[in-house]
Scaffold this motif. Structure first.
Motif, short mmCIF file in Angstrom:
data_model
loop_
_atom_site.label_atom_id
_atom_site.label_comp_id
_atom_site.label_asym_id
_atom_site.label_seq_id
_atom_site.Cartn_x
_atom_site.Cartn_y
_atom_site.Cartn_z
N TYR A 19 -68.66 97.00 47.04
CA TYR A 19 -67.41 97.06 47.04
C TYR A 19 -67.12 98.58 47.51
N MET A 20 -66.17 98.52 48.42
CA MET A 20 -66.03 99.76 49.10
C MET A 20 -64.66 99.86 49.42
N LYS A 21 -64.30 101.27 50.04
CA LYS A 21 -62.97 101.32 50.51
C LYS A 21 -63.31 101.50 52.10
N GLY A 22 -62.48 100.61 52.71
CA GLY A 22 -62.58 100.32 53.98
C GLY A 22 -63.85 99.19 54.51
N SER A 23 -64.25 99.31 55.63
CA SER A 23 -65.53 98.32 55.86
C SER A 23 -66.79 99.43 56.39
N PRO A 24 -68.08 98.73 56.44
CA PRO A 24 -69.15 99.32 56.90
C PRO A 24 -68.95 100.14 58.19
N ARG A 25 -68.21 99.52 59.09
CA ARG A 25 -67.81 100.09 60.45
C ARG A 25 -66.97 101.22 60.33
N ALA A 26 -65.85 101.06 59.42
CA ALA A 26 -64.78 101.99 59.38
C ALA A 26 -64.53 102.49 57.79
N PRO A 27 -65.28 103.15 57.01
CA PRO A 27 -65.17 103.61 55.85
C PRO A 27 -63.87 104.41 55.65
N MET A 28 -63.40 104.13 54.66
CA MET A 28 -61.99 104.98 54.27
C MET A 28 -62.17 106.14 53.29
N LEU A 46 -76.92 95.52 57.66
CA LEU A 46 -75.72 94.44 57.50
C LEU A 46 -75.81 93.83 56.08
N PHE A 47 -74.80 93.65 55.51
CA PHE A 47 -74.69 93.37 54.09
C PHE A 47 -73.37 93.02 53.88
N PHE A 48 -73.08 92.14 52.63
CA PHE A 48 -71.90 91.83 52.40
C PHE A 48 -70.88 92.78 51.68
N SER A 49 -69.91 93.10 52.29
CA SER A 49 -68.92 94.19 51.85
C SER A 49 -67.48 93.56 51.43
N VAL A 50 -66.89 94.25 50.42
CA VAL A 50 -65.34 93.81 50.19
C VAL A 50 -64.62 95.02 50.11
N ASN A 51 -63.66 94.89 51.19
CA ASN A 51 -62.70 96.13 51.18
C ASN A 51 -61.87 96.21 50.08
N VAL A 52 -61.86 96.98 49.15
CA VAL A 52 -60.90 96.87 47.73
C VAL A 52 -59.82 97.28 48.22
N LEU A 53 -59.39 97.98 49.34
CA LEU A 53 -57.84 98.44 49.70
C LEU A 53 -57.12 97.30 50.10
N GLU A 54 -57.68 96.13 50.56
CA GLU A 54 -57.03 94.79 51.01
C GLU A 54 -56.45 94.00 49.93
N ASP A 55 -57.16 94.32 48.71
CA ASP A 55 -56.92 93.43 47.54
C ASP A 55 -56.89 94.20 46.30
N PRO A 56 -55.47 94.63 45.88
CA PRO A 56 -55.45 95.35 44.58
C PRO A 56 -56.16 94.36 43.26
N ALA A 57 -56.02 93.38 43.38
CA ALA A 57 -56.58 92.64 42.16
C ALA A 57 -58.07 92.78 42.09
N ILE A 58 -58.79 92.67 43.32
CA ILE A 58 -60.25 93.02 43.28
C ILE A 58 -60.44 94.65 43.07
N ARG A 59 -59.35 95.41 43.50
CA ARG A 59 -59.71 96.83 43.36
C ARG A 59 -59.80 97.13 41.69
#
Length: 107
Positions: A19-28, A46-59
């Protein structure tokens, strides 16, 4: 599906989840970028990542799920490992590499 159930499904159905801010290719943020670099240094490009900036509920929900206040957050085989500083310490000690042994990158 409520956010806690969604998070549980994500961390249990993927061997490695960041769970991160941004994506592996474009960390924020620098911490997310460091977390990605550590996983890449462990030969896990490669790994499964979740951009928490796209979903406040997940963040907000991931902080409740893990009882950990900051992002990024790493899960391996369904278990919460920690954030950037813990990942860095575990990488330098070799512990993180051991946890990741036998995990192949997703197709």
């Amino acid at each position: 599906m409520d956010v806690q159930a969604l998070i549980k499904e994500q961390v249990t159905s993927n061997p490695v989840v960041l769970y991160m801010k941004g994506s592996p290719r474009a960390p924020m943020c620098g911490f997310s970028q460091t977390a990605v670099q550590i996983l890449q240094a462990c030969n896990l490009p490669l790994f499964f990542s979740v951009n928490v900036l796209e979903d406040p509920a997940i963040r907000d929900g991931i902080k409740v799920f893990s009882n950990w206040p900051t992002i990024p957050q790493l899960y391996i085989r369904g278990e919460f490992v920690g954030g950037c500083d813990i990942m860095r310490e575990m990488y330098h000690s070799g512990e993180l590499q051991k946890l990741l042994e036998g995990i192949a990158a997703p197709d």
